[in-house]
Write an enzyme that holds these catalytic residues in place. Structure first.
Site, PDB file in Angstrom:
ATOM      1  N   ARG A 102      -7.783  -4.075   8.517  1.00  0.00           N
ATOM      2  CA  ARG A 102      -7.551  -2.953   9.115  1.00  0.00           C
ATOM      3  C   ARG A 102      -8.738  -1.971   9.660  1.00  0.00           C
ATOM      4  NH1 ARG A 102      -2.409  -1.879   6.026  1.00  0.00           N
ATOM      5  NH2 ARG A 102      -1.267  -1.627   7.032  1.00  0.00           N
ATOM      6  N   TYR A 135       6.342  -7.595  14.752  1.00  0.00           N
ATOM      7  CA  TYR A 135       6.060  -6.611  14.816  1.00  0.00           C
ATOM      8  C   TYR A 135       6.742  -5.334  15.798  1.00  0.00           C
ATOM      9  CZ  TYR A 135       4.394  -2.872  11.246  1.00  0.00           C
ATOM     10  OH  TYR A 135       4.421  -1.974  10.773  1.00  0.00           O
ATOM     11  N   THR A 162       3.310  -9.998   0.979  1.00  0.00           N
ATOM     12  CA  THR A 162       1.473  -9.403   1.528  1.00  0.00           C
ATOM     13  C   THR A 162       1.032  -8.348   0.221  1.00  0.00           C
ATOM     14  OG1 THR A 162       2.805  -7.545   2.820  1.00  0.00           O
ATOM     15  CG2 THR A 162       0.610  -9.620   4.136  1.00  0.00           C
ATOM     16  N   THR A 209      12.457  -9.907   8.608  1.00  0.00           N
ATOM     17  CA  THR A 209      11.965  -9.112   7.558  1.00  0.00           C
ATOM     18  C   THR A 209      12.155  -7.935   8.013  1.00  0.00           C
ATOM     19  OG1 THR A 209       9.634 -10.584   6.079  1.00  0.00           O
ATOM     20  CG2 THR A 209      10.403  -7.996   5.731  1.00  0.00           C
ATOM     21  N   VAL A 238      14.107  -8.795   0.803  1.00  0.00           N
ATOM     22  CA  VAL A 238      14.925  -8.153   1.094  1.00  0.00           C
ATOM     23  C   VAL A 238      16.065  -8.525   2.604  1.00  0.00           C
ATOM     24  CG1 VAL A 238      13.659  -6.777   3.283  1.00  0.00           C
ATOM     25  CG2 VAL A 238      14.802  -5.510   2.417  1.00  0.00           C
ATOM     26  N   PHE A 281       0.568  -0.866  -0.382  1.00  0.00           N
ATOM     27  CA  PHE A 281       0.077  -0.089   0.045  1.00  0.00           C
ATOM     28  C   PHE A 281       0.374   0.984   0.522  1.00  0.00           C
ATOM     29  CE2 PHE A 281      -2.046   2.736   3.025  1.00  0.00           C
ATOM     30  CZ  PHE A 281      -2.671   3.579   2.291  1.00  0.00           C
ATOM     31  N   THR A 338      -1.785   5.260   7.946  1.00  0.00           N
ATOM     32  CA  THR A 338      -2.442   5.587   7.266  1.00  0.00           C
ATOM     33  C   THR A 338      -3.673   5.188   6.084  1.00  0.00           C
ATOM     34  OG1 THR A 338      -0.273   6.530   7.685  1.00  0.00           O
ATOM     35  CG2 THR A 338      -1.110   6.231   5.090  1.00  0.00           C
ATOM     36  N   ASP A 367      10.192  -6.844  -3.916  1.00  0.00           N
ATOM     37  CA  ASP A 367       8.249  -7.245  -3.593  1.00  0.00           C
ATOM     38  C   ASP A 367       9.350  -8.866  -2.988  1.00  0.00           C
ATOM     39  OD1 ASP A 367       6.120  -5.850  -2.327  1.00  0.00           O
ATOM     40  OD2 ASP A 367       5.863  -6.822  -2.209  1.00  0.00           O
ATOM     41  N   ASN A 368       8.626  -9.421  -1.801  1.00  0.00           N
ATOM     42  CA  ASN A 368       8.989 -10.811  -2.363  1.00  0.00           C
ATOM     43  C   ASN A 368       7.014 -11.379  -2.561  1.00  0.00           C
ATOM     44  OD1 ASN A 368       7.490 -10.577   0.062  1.00  0.00           O
ATOM     45  ND2 ASN A 368       8.631 -12.070   1.397  1.00  0.00           N
TER      46      ASN A 368
HETATM   47  N1  UDP Z   1     -10.649  -2.164  15.177  1.00  0.00           N
HETATM   48  C1  UDP Z   1     -11.951  -2.944  15.210  1.00  0.00           C
HETATM   49  N2  UDP Z   1     -13.065  -3.287  14.060  1.00  0.00           N
HETATM   50  C2  UDP Z   1     -12.796  -3.465  13.329  1.00  0.00           C
HETATM   51  C3  UDP Z   1     -11.049  -3.760  12.984  1.00  0.00           C
HETATM   52  C4  UDP Z   1      -9.894  -3.271  14.096  1.00  0.00           C
HETATM   53  O1  UDP Z   1     -12.671  -1.796  16.020  1.00  0.00           O
HETATM   54  O2  UDP Z   1     -12.990  -4.518  12.022  1.00  0.00           O
HETATM   55  C5  UDP Z   1     -10.255  -2.424  16.415  1.00  0.00           C
HETATM   56  C6  UDP Z   1      -8.695  -1.901  16.790  1.00  0.00           C
HETATM   57  O3  UDP Z   1      -9.506  -3.133  17.798  1.00  0.00           O
HETATM   58  C7  UDP Z   1      -7.880  -0.961  16.503  1.00  0.00           C
HETATM   59  C8  UDP Z   1      -8.352  -0.018  16.000  1.00  0.00           C
HETATM   60  O4  UDP Z   1      -9.619  -0.648  15.228  1.00  0.00           O
HETATM   61  O5  UDP Z   1      -7.913  -0.597  18.306  1.00  0.00           O
HETATM   62  C9  UDP Z   1      -7.254   0.371  14.584  1.00  0.00           C
HETATM   63  O6  UDP Z   1      -7.019  -1.315  14.324  1.00  0.00           O
HETATM   64  P1  UDP Z   1      -5.873  -1.295  13.048  1.00  0.00           P
HETATM   65  O7  UDP Z   1      -5.890  -3.077  13.005  1.00  0.00           O
HETATM   66  O8  UDP Z   1      -6.425  -0.888  11.870  1.00  0.00           O
HETATM   67  O9  UDP Z   1      -4.586  -1.019  13.404  1.00  0.00           O
HETATM   68  P2  UDP Z   1      -3.823  -0.670  14.837  1.00  0.00           P
HETATM   69  O10 UDP Z   1      -4.485  -1.768  15.963  1.00  0.00           O
HETATM   70  O11 UDP Z   1      -2.206  -1.294  14.429  1.00  0.00           O
HETATM   71  O12 UDP Z   1      -3.762   0.655  14.747  1.00  0.00           O
END
Ligand code: UDP
Length: 325
Positions: A191, A150, A42, A97, A64, A18, A180, A38-39
């Protein structure tokens, strides 16, 4: 280095991802010869459809973690699965990675004298006790938790790069990227922005994890890429820089904004909060403002609208519409 004056070669690892693909497009527009690595763990080649039409773009399928075979004046290291669903699906690959990738880059940079711009993350702060997060904060990370592959991988990569600066005078720049979003996000990366958009567009309930009161700060992709480009072009960047949008929203607020932009009123269903999910996250961007004049310009409603339009377009051309996660 005189970047930008003649066509110089730059390397983007994670080019089919992305962020990597948006960065590739920007670098091509700025007149660079761009090599993408890129491999495809994802990454998605579809993200490079525009770049593929340029004779100044060259794609290498490779990893990488292996020694680099490309010469470039600047290496942008964006190779790593980045969404919790993706990075937890193969934790060993995620950790190696980050760490081995950083080691390979430093070895390469020592021999070739190139500049490194490394994509680190707000996850180095873990579930933060300090709010908003400044670069001086050391973080609050569970080293054996679900997110550790991670978080700790990215923390160790920062260590590798900083030591290279300290010991070998390398030119390695670290950006800590906060959440982002934008066009090309994968439908199924789990996400929150992509989940909520796909769910609302399919007329399915929006899944709120936990109370939905946890916060994040969402930066539109073009704002982030601007920051990364400025970091690369600056004469020197001595310390890690937070890059993100400092406007904080709760996940409930985000769900409402997504319903507004999609024009769909769907149900909110609660799901358990994932382990070690940070309660709050918001960047302090004072340093980035001072160092590179970084100032995100795209408000959430506008960025969501553009992302929505891209999702609708891609869903139209998918053979079958993506299932809700
Ligand atoms: N989240 C949510 N519903 C979803 C996916 C994520 O409520 O369907 C919440 C998740 O628990 C977190 C926030 O949204 O508190 C951001 O999650 P994301 O996986 O996007 O990124 P990260 O946690 O790495 O910031």
């Amino acid at each position: 280095m005189g970047l930008g004056s003649t066509r110089k070669t730059v390397l983007v690892t994670g080019a089919a991802g992305f962020l990597g693909s948006h960065l590739v497009d920007r670098l091509l527009a700025e007149g660079f010869e761009v090599v993408g690595l890129d491999n495809l763990m994802t990454g998605d080649l579809g993200n490079l459809a525009d770049a593929g039409r340029s004779r100044h773009f060259h794609l290498e399928i490779g990893d990488v973690r292996e020694p680099l075979r490309v010469y470039a004046e600047v290496i942008f290291n964006f190779a790593c699965p980045a969404s919790p669903v993706h990075y937890q699906s193969d934790p060993y690959a995620t950790l190696t990675t980050s760490v081995l990738g950083a080691v390979r880059l430093v070895e390469h940079a020592r021999l070739r004298g190139c500049r490194i711009v490394h994509a680190s993350t707000s996850e180095v702060y873990g579930d933060p006790d300090e709010h908003p997060q400044r670069e001086t904060y050391w973080g609050h990370v569970n080293p054996i938790g679900d997110r550790a592959c991670y978080d700790e991988g990215k923390r160790a990569a920062e260590t590798v790069l900083r030591d290279a600066v300290r010991v070998h005078n390398a030119d390695a720049r670290i950006v800590r990227i906060f959440n982002t979003y934008g066009p090309r996000m994968s439908f199924n990366d789990g996400r929150v922005v992509s989940n909520f958009l796909v769910q609302a567009l399919n007329g399915q309930p929006i899944t709120l994890y936990g109370t939905g009161e946890q916060s994040r700060s969402f930066c539109y992709v073009s704002d982030l890429i601007e920051g990364i480009f400025r970091v690369a072009m600056a004469p020197a960047i001595e310390t890690p820089l937070n890059l993100g949008n400092p406007v904080e929203v709760t996940m409930i607020e985000l769900a409402r904004a997504v319903m507004q932009v999609t024009g769909r009123e769907v149900e909110l269903v609660r799901k358990p909060l994932p382990a070690d999910d940070p309660r709050r996250r918001c960047p302090d961007i004072t340093r980035a403002r001072a160092a590179i004049g970084f100032e995100p310009a795209v408000p959430l409603a506008e960025g969501l609208q553009r992302t929505h339009d891209n999702f609708v377009e891609r869903m139209r051309y998918s053979l079958r519409p993506p299932a809700g996660p």
